[in-house]
Write an enzyme that holds these catalytic residues in place. Structure first.
Site, mmCIF file in Angstrom:
data_model
loop_
_atom_site.group_PDB
_atom_site.id
_atom_site.type_symbol
_atom_site.label_atom_id
_atom_site.label_comp_id
_atom_site.label_asym_id
_atom_site.label_seq_id
_atom_site.Cartn_x
_atom_site.Cartn_y
_atom_site.Cartn_z
ATOM 1 N N CYS A 181 0.895 -1.149 0.000
ATOM 2 C CA CYS A 181 0.000 0.000 0.000
ATOM 3 C C CYS A 181 0.934 1.199 0.000
ATOM 4 C CB CYS A 181 -0.913 0.032 1.217
ATOM 5 S SG CYS A 181 -1.927 1.533 1.199
ATOM 6 N N CYS A 206 -0.442 4.125 2.453
ATOM 7 C CA CYS A 206 -0.451 3.993 3.918
ATOM 8 C C CYS A 206 -0.161 2.544 4.304
ATOM 9 C CB CYS A 206 -1.756 4.513 4.507
ATOM 10 S SG CYS A 206 -3.250 4.023 3.632
ATOM 11 N N CYS A 251 -2.885 -0.238 3.944
ATOM 12 C CA CYS A 251 -4.070 -1.062 3.689
ATOM 13 C C CYS A 251 -3.651 -2.531 3.544
ATOM 14 C CB CYS A 251 -4.791 -0.577 2.444
ATOM 15 S SG CYS A 251 -5.387 1.117 2.665
HETATM 16 FE FE FE Z 1 -3.295 2.047 2.930
#
Ligand code: FE
Length: 195
Positions: free
Chosen positions: A92, A95, A97
């Site tokens: 990700c 971030c 995820c």
């Molecule tokens: Fe994320």
């Protein structure tokens, strides 16, 4: 970061927006009750059952939910299959995820800035650091998770695992192999000889 998170939690709790006890239950659930063993069962079933594998690759969300694994951060699951021709890995970039219902909470390295940037810039170098060395002919595909879609890698089935039960197969499936930064474990000699 730790201090910032604690400060934020304190403010939200004081204002009555979150219940600290509920947060503790959530964290405990994803840390101790839900984890990569769920994903390992999905992978083992796909290895053992061709019809399930086909369903899993076509509609990951439904096939995974049929084993009881569903909920937040797993509402839209896409399963990608590693083969000799193509190796998938998941990141990700924005971030952290991650498919919670099948893998639990993400490891620290998955959330780190170096992994998030380097996985897309130099995936083969990152894979090598995880101990995965692929032939030049194998294509590497990197999947960037979004707020909605979460990916699960179906690792290659280890050689010599033909006679193993689903339970024994699941033991060979590591968390890293389902993120695509590892491979399934080799069949232990004892299991191979007892077939
Ligand atoms: Fe994320």
């Amino acid at each position: 970061m730790d201090l910032r998170v604690r400060a934020l939690e304190t403010v939200l709790a004081r204002k009555g927006y979150v219940d600290p006890a509920a947060l503790d239950v959530l964290i405990d659930t994803y840390q101790t009750r839900i984890g990569p063993r769920n994903g390992a069962r999905v992978v083992a079933k796909a290895w053992a059952d061709p019809a399930y594998r086909e369903w899993l690759l076509r509609d990951g969300t439904a096939a995974i939910a049929s084993l009881g694994y569903q909920g937040r951060q797993g509402e839209h699951m896409v399963v990608v299959e590693n083969t000799e021709a193509v190796h998938h890995m998941v990141v990700c970039t924005l971030c952290s995820c991650y498919p919670w219902p099948v893998l639990g909470l993400p490891p620290t390295w998955y959330k780190s800035a170096p992994y998030r940037s380097r996985a897309v810039r130099e995936p083969r170098a990152v894979l090598a650091e995880f101990g995965v060395r692929l032939p030049e002919a194998t294509q590497v595909r990197v999947w960037d998770s979004t707020a909605e879609i979460r990916y699960l890698v179906l690792p290659r089935r280890p050689a010599g695992s033909e006679g193993l039960s689903e339970e024994a197969l699941a033991e060979l499936v590591t968390r890293d192999s389902m993120v695509g930064v590892g491979e399934a474990l080799p069949v232990p000699p004892a299991a191979a000889s007892s077939q």
